[in-house]
Write an enzyme that holds these catalytic residues in place. Sequence first.
Site, PDB file in Angstrom:
ATOM      1  CE  LYS A 199      16.386  -1.887  -6.200  1.00 30.49           C
ATOM      2  NZ  LYS A 199      16.181  -1.667  -4.989  1.00 30.49           N
TER       3      LYS A 199
ATOM      4  N   GLY B 145       7.728  -2.439   0.848  1.00 32.78           N
ATOM      5  CA  GLY B 145       7.815  -1.044   1.777  1.00 32.78           C
ATOM      6  C   GLY B 145       7.387  -0.566   2.445  1.00 32.78           C
ATOM      7  CB  SER B 146       7.904   2.738   2.658  1.00 35.97           C
ATOM      8  OG  SER B 146       8.394   3.712   1.628  1.00 35.97           O
ATOM      9  CB  THR B 147       2.776   4.588   3.491  1.00 39.24           C
ATOM     10  OG1 THR B 147       3.130   3.076   4.175  1.00 39.24           O
ATOM     11  CG2 THR B 147       2.173   5.180   2.179  1.00 39.24           C
ATOM     12  CB  ALA B 148       6.585   7.141   0.935  1.00 37.02           C
ATOM     13  CB  THR B 149       8.631   3.097  -1.917  1.00 40.42           C
ATOM     14  OG1 THR B 149       9.467   3.500  -1.256  1.00 40.42           O
ATOM     15  CG2 THR B 149       9.043   2.476  -3.548  1.00 40.42           C
ATOM     16  N   GLY B 150       5.605   2.452  -1.554  1.00 40.46           N
ATOM     17  CA  GLY B 150       4.257   2.224  -2.254  1.00 40.46           C
ATOM     18  C   GLY B 150       3.204   3.168  -3.203  1.00 40.46           C
TER      19      GLY B 150
ATOM     20  CD  GLU C 283       3.514  -6.138   4.520  1.00 43.33           C
ATOM     21  OE1 GLU C 283       3.474  -5.169   4.774  1.00 43.33           O
ATOM     22  OE2 GLU C 283       4.414  -7.126   4.803  1.00 43.33           O
TER      23      GLU C 283
ATOM     24  CB  CYS D 295       5.675  -4.277   7.784  1.00 42.87           C
ATOM     25  SG  CYS D 295       5.428  -5.555   7.988  1.00 42.87           S
TER      26      CYS D 295
ATOM     27  CD  GLU E 216       6.952   0.939   9.085  1.00 42.24           C
ATOM     28  OE1 GLU E 216       5.942   0.129   9.513  1.00 42.24           O
ATOM     29  OE2 GLU E 216       6.672   1.786   8.000  1.00 42.24           O
TER      30      GLU E 216
END
Length: 424
Positions: A105, A158-163, A180, A215, A314
């Site tokens: 995706k 991707g972003s930490t929030a989505t992780g 990551e 990143c 970031e």
Amino acid sequence: MLGQIKEKISYLALLETVDSGKPKDEAVADMDDVAACFEFYAGLAEALDGKQHAPISLPMEEFKTYVLKEPIGVVGLITPWNYPLLMATWKVAPALAAGCTAVLKPSELASLTCLELGAICEEVGLPSGVLNIITGLGPDAGAPIASHPHVDKIAFTGSTATGKTIMTAAAQMVKPVSLELGGKSPLVIFDDVADIDKAVEWAMFGCFFNSGQVCSATSRLLLHEKIAERFLDRLVEWAKNIKISDPLEEGCRLGSVISKGQYEKIKKFISTARSEGATILHGGDRPKHLGKGFFIEPTIITDVSTSMQIWREEVFGPVICVKVFKTESEAVELANDTHYGLAGGVISDDLERCERIAKVIHSGIVWINCSQPTLVQAPWGGNKRSGFGRELGEWGLENYLSVKQVTRYCKDELYGWYQRPSKL
């Protein structure tokens, strides 16, 4: 597949530039790395059979044990927009080399080259269903992959929030993940550097390459007080000399950022830094010669305190913030003053000092006298809120393999733990 990718490097680079806004020269370099990544993992795939049945040394004779490495199964690969095809390849190549099937995706902001990869897979005869590419928004396309019971592992960049959201979804089925995520990486520069311009160029490359949408960007610049003023003067001169233009123009070194949303986000970071008392030493605005498009000048921010948003969060844009230090211990403390732990760098002519700093920086990657070299043979990944797991190198292949122990009892006689029943 490798042959088709090499044949289409110019076309793929053009697609990447048009889709993401990165300079064409950068996109060509990305496509070269894509080809190198597929070639590297093809070699590891061929070597994998030779590593099967690897024996384990045991302190006993009655058992013999070996290890099998098996594909982990169906893997969900969710990738970002800053390096659309390259970040996808970092996952697709080792997943296929391990024998997995994959659902990729890509980001909805830049999917063209990943779709072209699907077309290349059809051209080379990759069996239907081995690599599946799904486009769409995260909630509609990414979230179902993370939570699907038939997807055995998730790899996300991707972003930490989505992780965090992906971890939560995967945890419901105790599904393994590798992440990551974000970064706020330091670059520490000491006063013993003989060539200031060499250090300045690495500082720029560490934060302005790909419009800072990296990143691992070394966006926290830590300068020894003895060279800070001279270094910043040269940094501004170099920054003024960067060619900012249509990314298809020859020699472009700073293209646009990915979207209006990202452009506005970066501008807000800069305005907040100014309102909190920081100084915009250079940049911070749209280049005067570009009346449209999501272009931002390379931005250098000084007079930064460790409580400021610009120091802690970031930006993901061509924005570097600067702090001055006096001692090595202070530099280390500032370098580690972050929730992130993806990368860090140190520049000094004292290599023993560089090695000391490399040991104590809390990150998964440390660069000495440079910033951002990314090598397919070497592990890539972070600590703390930058995620866990490693991509690239042999570690990238291990991401998609399950290890099975096989142990055989070798004696002809009974094991002898229980007493044999008497014969009737």
